[in-house]
Structures are given as structure tokens and as C-alpha cells.
Scaffold this motif. Structure first.
Motif, mmCIF file in Angstrom:
data_model
loop_
_atom_site.group_PDB
_atom_site.id
_atom_site.type_symbol
_atom_site.label_atom_id
_atom_site.label_comp_id
_atom_site.label_asym_id
_atom_site.label_seq_id
_atom_site.Cartn_x
_atom_site.Cartn_y
_atom_site.Cartn_z
ATOM 1 N N ILE A 54 19.437 64.088 55.398
ATOM 2 C CA ILE A 54 19.036 65.037 56.436
ATOM 3 C C ILE A 54 20.255 65.877 56.790
ATOM 4 O O ILE A 54 21.229 65.379 57.373
ATOM 5 N N ALA A 55 20.197 67.132 56.425
ATOM 6 C CA ALA A 55 21.347 68.020 56.648
ATOM 7 C C ALA A 55 21.282 68.709 58.009
ATOM 8 O O ALA A 55 22.300 68.912 58.670
ATOM 9 N N ASP A 56 20.094 69.095 58.433
ATOM 10 C CA ASP A 56 19.911 69.803 59.712
ATOM 11 C C ASP A 56 18.836 69.072 60.499
ATOM 12 O O ASP A 56 17.645 69.215 60.217
ATOM 13 N N VAL A 57 19.250 68.268 61.486
ATOM 14 C CA VAL A 57 18.272 67.435 62.209
ATOM 15 C C VAL A 57 17.342 68.282 63.069
ATOM 16 O O VAL A 57 16.178 67.912 63.276
ATOM 17 N N VAL A 108 15.888 60.736 70.050
ATOM 18 C CA VAL A 108 15.309 60.384 68.747
ATOM 19 C C VAL A 108 16.453 60.349 67.734
ATOM 20 O O VAL A 108 17.202 61.332 67.616
ATOM 21 N N SER A 109 16.592 59.241 67.014
ATOM 22 C CA SER A 109 17.676 59.078 66.036
ATOM 23 C C SER A 109 17.130 59.170 64.617
ATOM 24 O O SER A 109 16.014 58.714 64.325
ATOM 25 N N TYR A 110 17.945 59.761 63.748
ATOM 26 C CA TYR A 110 17.601 59.887 62.333
ATOM 27 C C TYR A 110 18.768 59.364 61.487
ATOM 28 O O TYR A 110 19.942 59.523 61.855
ATOM 29 N N ASP A 111 18.417 58.804 60.351
ATOM 30 C CA ASP A 111 19.428 58.241 59.448
ATOM 31 C C ASP A 111 20.263 59.364 58.846
ATOM 32 O O ASP A 111 19.726 60.338 58.311
ATOM 33 N N ASP A 112 21.574 59.223 58.926
ATOM 34 C CA ASP A 112 22.477 60.246 58.402
ATOM 35 C C ASP A 112 23.018 59.867 57.024
ATOM 36 O O ASP A 112 23.829 60.589 56.458
ATOM 37 N N ARG A 113 22.578 58.742 56.460
ATOM 38 C CA ARG A 113 23.067 58.308 55.155
ATOM 39 C C ARG A 113 22.304 59.002 54.029
ATOM 40 O O ARG A 113 21.280 59.652 54.275
ATOM 41 N N ILE A 114 22.818 58.845 52.799
ATOM 42 C CA ILE A 114 22.114 59.364 51.620
ATOM 43 C C ILE A 114 20.959 58.429 51.317
ATOM 44 O O ILE A 114 21.139 57.211 51.165
ATOM 45 N N GLY A 129 14.979 70.899 56.355
ATOM 46 C CA GLY A 129 16.221 70.378 56.909
ATOM 47 C C GLY A 129 16.848 69.319 56.024
ATOM 48 O O GLY A 129 17.744 68.586 56.462
ATOM 49 N N LEU A 130 16.404 69.231 54.758
ATOM 50 C CA LEU A 130 16.898 68.224 53.827
ATOM 51 C C LEU A 130 17.838 68.853 52.809
ATOM 52 O O LEU A 130 17.678 70.016 52.428
ATOM 53 N N GLU A 131 18.778 68.072 52.330
ATOM 54 C CA GLU A 131 19.675 68.477 51.251
ATOM 55 C C GLU A 131 19.424 67.548 50.063
ATOM 56 O O GLU A 131 19.685 66.346 50.142
ATOM 57 N N VAL A 132 18.897 68.091 48.974
ATOM 58 C CA VAL A 132 18.652 67.307 47.761
ATOM 59 C C VAL A 132 19.972 67.217 47.002
ATOM 60 O O VAL A 132 20.544 68.232 46.588
ATOM 61 N N ILE A 133 20.448 66.003 46.829
ATOM 62 C CA ILE A 133 21.752 65.787 46.192
ATOM 63 C C ILE A 133 21.622 65.605 44.691
ATOM 64 O O ILE A 133 22.412 66.124 43.910
#
Length: 289
Positions: A93-96, A59-65, A159-163
């Protein structure tokens, strides 16, 4: 021939197995290797990887902002003046692994719904502690920072990082907006009426001053004209008196001619008086001695 026929299916199965065991992780993605729904490996670096065919899945997740817009939100600041706020957040997504555990198969869509709830809750809480003037002023940069910092801790559980969090629009509700415009219009009309009244008052003062100046000038001119006329009459009378004193008979003759000129004008053709009147003294013919 039989050997070739036997080996060909095996070769096809082997190729399919090898192909299904390979997967590529793009540089813009992070991947989880799942075995019966359980995370067994994390691939965060781009490249070519292997997995067990059939048993394992990727399963792949987007690593972009990523960006997420929060729809119109009605808040009530400390001064009870309702506002409509639009906001947007930038996150990644900081921690998949934690992300997968938090949202399951829901993926990004499920995460964004939960992120919306976090942002709405924190926006209401932070903006509800200040006045509407603070929200509408340049101080709202500090308010956006407070919302972001409050959302970071809650989003970490997903698992999210709010920028970043930004307030795009802060307006009054339509009903309040119309009432505010009406109040502003009434205030401007009142100010305009006050200005008009002050202008009329000033105009009245100017007109009154001008009328008074006119009366004073006319009165002074009349006074001076009367003085000049009196002085002229005095000089005239002095001249007449001097002439009368020098030659009384000539003065009497001159006065009679002036009386004739006034009495014998056109239209004054009828005169009733005694023939012996002194008025005709200078019209009588001299009697020879």
C-alpha cells in the motif's frame, strides 16, 4: 466522603477518555484518523498518537510487502495453443488515503479482488500477443516485466504499488496435454519403427554380404580342392603310367589285385561269370609242364 464519591466517577471517565484518545502506530503499519468517515490525518511513522474520543476513529493498514496469488488462468497465445497459467504478485500500500478512497471499508480483501482482475486482464493481454513457445521459453522473464509494468499504472489508482509479478506455472490444459503426449508418443513410436526398419535393412545387407562371402569362399575352396585333386590324380596316373611302362606284367597283376579286393568284399559272395574269364587269370593254379 461526598467529595470522594463525586470525584471518583469523574476520574474514571477521564481515564477512559484519555485511554480512548491514545493509539499506537506500529512500525509495520500506516494509520488513518477518520472523523465521521472522512480522513483527517495520516500517521505513517511509528509512535504514540492522540485522537478525539468518540468523534474520531483510527484505521490501520499493513505497510509491509504483501503477496497475492492469482489462481489458474487459461490464456490463448497468438498461435491459438491454449495454456494454463498460475501467477503471483508482490505489492504494498503506497498511498493509504487513496487506498481508503478506492476500497472504502472493504480493506485488503476488496483491494486484492480488484488487483486480481488487473493481473488477470494484463496477463491475458500481454501473453495473448506472443506465441506459446515464447511463454514456455526463457523469454518469459521479459513478459513478466511487461505484465508488471502494465499492472503498475492501473494499481496506482487503488493506492497500491505492484513490485513484482511472476509466472509460477505454464502448462497445457489436461485435454491438450493428453493429446500432446499422445502425439509425442506416436512420433517416438514412428521414429522407433524407422530405426527398427533401418536396422533390419542393415542386417539384411550384412547377412547377404556374409552369405555371398560364404559362397565365394566355398566356391574358391572347391575350386582349389578340385585343382589339387586333379593335380594329384595326374601325378598318380603318371606314376601308374610310369610303373606300367617299366613292368607291364606287374602293373597288370597290381590292377587285378585291386579288382579282387573290391569284388571279394564281405557281402559280395556271389559272382556269375565264365570260368575262362580273364578276371581269374591270377587266381588259377599254374599248370605243371
Amino acid at each position: 466522603m461526598r467529595k470522594t464519591t463525586f470525584l471518583l466517577p469523574i476520574l474514571v471517565v477521564a481515564v477512559v477518555a484519555i485511554y480512548s484518545a491514545l493509539f499506537i502506530v506500529d512500525e509495520r503499519e500506516k494509520a488513518l484518523v477518520l472523523q465521521f468517515g472522512r480522513v483527517v490525518d495520516v500517521k505513517e511513522e511509528p509512535g504514540l498518537y492522540f485522537k478525539l474520543p468518540v468523534i474520531q476513529e483510527v484505521v490501520s493498514y499493513d505497510d509491509r510487502i504483501l503477496s497475492r496469488e492469482v489462481g489458474p488462468l487459461e490464456i490463448t497465445p497468438k498461435d491459438d495453443r491454449r495454456l494454463i497459467v498460475d501467477a503471483f504478485a508482490r505489492y504494498r500500500i503506497a498511498d493509504v488515503v487513496q487506498f481508503r478512497q478506492a476500497v472504502g471499508t472493504g480493506g485488503i480483501a476488496q483491494a486484492e479482488l480488484r488487483l486480481d482482475n488487473i493481473l488477470r486482464s494484463q496477463t491475458r493481454e500481454v501473453l495473448g500477443q506472443v506465441s506459446s513457445n515464447d511463454i514456455l521459453s526463457s523469454d518469459r522473464a521479459a513478459l513478466m516485466l511487461r505484465i508488471r509494468n502494465a499492472a503498475i499504472s492501473e494499481a496506482r489508482g487503488l493506492g497500491l504499488e505492484v513490485i513484482d509479478v511472476r509466472l509460477k506455472r505454464t502448462d497445457l490444459p489436461q485435454a491438450n496435454l493428453e493429446a500432446t503426449f499422445a502425439r509425442m508418443r506416436a512420433e517416438r513410436e514412428r521414429e522407433a519403427a524407422d530405426e527398427i526398419a533401418r536396422g533390419e535393412e542393415a542386417a539384411q545387407r550384412v547377412r547377404a554380404q556374409a552369405d555371398r562371402t560364404v559362397v565365394e569362399l566355398v566356391s574358391d575352396a572347391n575350386r582349389q580342392s578340385e585343382i589339387v585333386r586333379g593335380e594329384a590324380d595326374a601325378k598318380r596316373n603318371a606314376i601308374f603310367a610310369g610303373a606300367f611302362g617299366a613292368d607291364p606284367e606287374f602293373f597288370e597283376f597290381y590292377r587285378s589285385l585291386a579288382a579282387y579286393r573290391g569284388a571279394l568284399l564281405e557281402g559280395n559272395s556271389t559272382m556269375v561269370m565264365s570260368p575262362d574269364s580273364d578276371f581269374f587269370n591270377y587266381l588259377k593254379s599254374a599248370t605243371p609242364e
